[in-house]
Enzyme design. Sequence first.
Site, PDB file in Angstrom:
ATOM      1  N   CYS A 285      -2.714   1.373   6.819  1.00 62.20           N
ATOM      2  CA  CYS A 285      -3.371   0.664   8.034  1.00 62.20           C
ATOM      3  C   CYS A 285      -3.311   2.173   8.958  1.00 62.20           C
ATOM      4  CB  CYS A 285      -1.900   0.108   8.945  1.00 62.20           C
ATOM      5  SG  CYS A 285      -0.731   0.835   8.018  1.00 62.20           S
TER       6      CYS A 285
ATOM      7  N   GLU B 257       8.542   2.916  13.931  1.00 64.91           N
ATOM      8  CA  GLU B 257       9.616   3.567  12.994  1.00 64.91           C
ATOM      9  C   GLU B 257       9.386   4.727  12.869  1.00 64.91           C
ATOM     10  OE1 GLU B 257       6.901   0.280  10.154  1.00 64.91           O
ATOM     11  OE2 GLU B 257       8.794   0.163  10.021  1.00 64.91           O
TER      12      GLU B 257
ATOM     13  N   GLU C   6       4.663  -3.753  11.627  1.00 66.33           N
ATOM     14  CA  GLU C   6       3.610  -3.457  11.969  1.00 66.33           C
ATOM     15  C   GLU C   6       2.406  -3.640  11.621  1.00 66.33           C
ATOM     16  OE1 GLU C   6       3.309   0.043  13.090  1.00 66.33           O
ATOM     17  OE2 GLU C   6       5.027   0.438  14.022  1.00 66.33           O
TER      18      GLU C   6
ATOM     19  N   ASN D 298       0.747  -1.265   0.197  1.00 65.51           N
ATOM     20  CA  ASN D 298      -0.593  -0.079   0.082  1.00 65.51           C
ATOM     21  C   ASN D 298       0.777   1.731   0.166  1.00 65.51           C
ATOM     22  OD1 ASN D 298       0.714  -0.533   2.784  1.00 65.51           O
ATOM     23  ND2 ASN D 298      -0.884   0.326   3.184  1.00 65.51           N
TER      24      ASN D 298
END
Length: 494
Positions: A283, A463, A249, A151
């Site tokens: 997300c 991150e 993640e 994505n």
Amino acid sequence: MATLFKNYIGGKWIESSTGKRFERRNPANGELVAEYTSSNAADVDAAAQAAAEAFKSWRLYPAPKRGELLYKAAQILQDRKEEFSREMTEEMGKVISEARGDVQEAIDMTYYMAGEGRRLYGQTTPSELPNKFNMSVKKPIGVAGIITPWNFPMAIPSWKITPALIAGNTVVFKPASFTPRMAVRFVEVLEEAGIPGGVINLVIGGGGEVGHAVVEHPLVDLISFTGSTDTGISVAERAARQNKRCSLEMGGKNAIIVMDDADLELASDGILWSAFGTSGQRCTAGSRVIVHRAVQQELVGRLVDRAGGMRLGNGLDETVQIGPVVSQGQLETVAGYVKVGQDEGAVLATGGQVATAGELSCGFFHEPTIFDNVRADMRIAQEEIFGPVTSVVPVDSLEEAIGVVNGVKYGLSASIFTQDVNNAYRAMQDIFTGILYVNAGTIGAEIHLPFGGTKATGNGHREAGTATLDFYTEWQSIYVDYSGRLQRAQIDNQ
Ligand code: UN1
């Protein structure tokens, strides 16, 4: 004939020994985009060997010099931004303005990490003993196995690869098989910038064959994964057997609170952007709207009016607002959830159909969809959909709203629209997500702040920002005793 893209191992572009290939078609119209080599565990082994060998010298190459190479890479990315953005739209469907944003995020991250080459700060601190010097330094770990989703085909690889490299690690990179072209482009850029052979290795192929082999390979020391919660947990289990460091993640079920004092026009802008940007395939997507009952009707009315007018189509057309979803499978998942919502008794306020008018029938398009009067415990309000669907949950108070926001298994992003500073601070205090917005939607994180989530979204790592360097480095505490005699800590100084 589509171009064939290959693996990059030990500084060479080579086809997998499997001889197998797979193709990728444009999700907007079914046109062939590219062909890729389809790799297996033997390719991963070659990549891991190359990375382990390259680590021996890369870790000693001065970090500011590593930074100079990343700085060059960022400049090349900037020069080729438009070309890469168009290729991204062709390969995975996001609209061109968002593809430009994706490449820009990689540019930002690469510049940012280039700068870290002159920082990578450790600590110095006094010793409890005389004539003794104490410090701690960040050391690279070894070979980083990097597994990325489709994505954000350039941004997410950049979030993982640039901190790994600046810290002195080498990389085995396995991109999503829907989007290997952006991975190839990113690696080409690193090569052109002068990153030595073996420091970055790319292995293209499926999760079962290649992803699995990356996680299991004994020469791969750490794993950074972004993808679904189910896959992530299985990655973590397998990594744990070899005591590998692992950063995950995963999913989200992000909520936007709209209070009765909110600016409803602004809130509508934020909701539509968060729910339908990238066709909801983030997300961080805003997939729940928790609205105060006093403004429910007005807000839903505005959202329905505007969602109904959004333009679907090929993302290369600058006027298109919603591109296709990435695949037939994803389209079926979205349609399946729409049915679940209807069966659960939620009110379908707008959308709800696979879009097939005219040219749309050649791609994977789904109408922007809003469910109203959703109960917080319904599946459409609990499970990640990853498509252009959002659920409006009415509540009577801020307290109830915050309870609904927190009442899912995920904890990535949340937001509140309110003009009342007390409401905003209550939300900041009581919402347990890794990212929180006030008077903005749930998407649009900037690269120099930590990115990640709580609960089933992650496993405690972050991150981006300097926080990500904690993952890619190991602390070494160093004590230098220049007293010329044995000094026993905790004993001789008491
Ligand atoms: C993702 O959806 O996996 O904050 C990443 C955002 C983007 C990154 C999203 N900067 O929405």
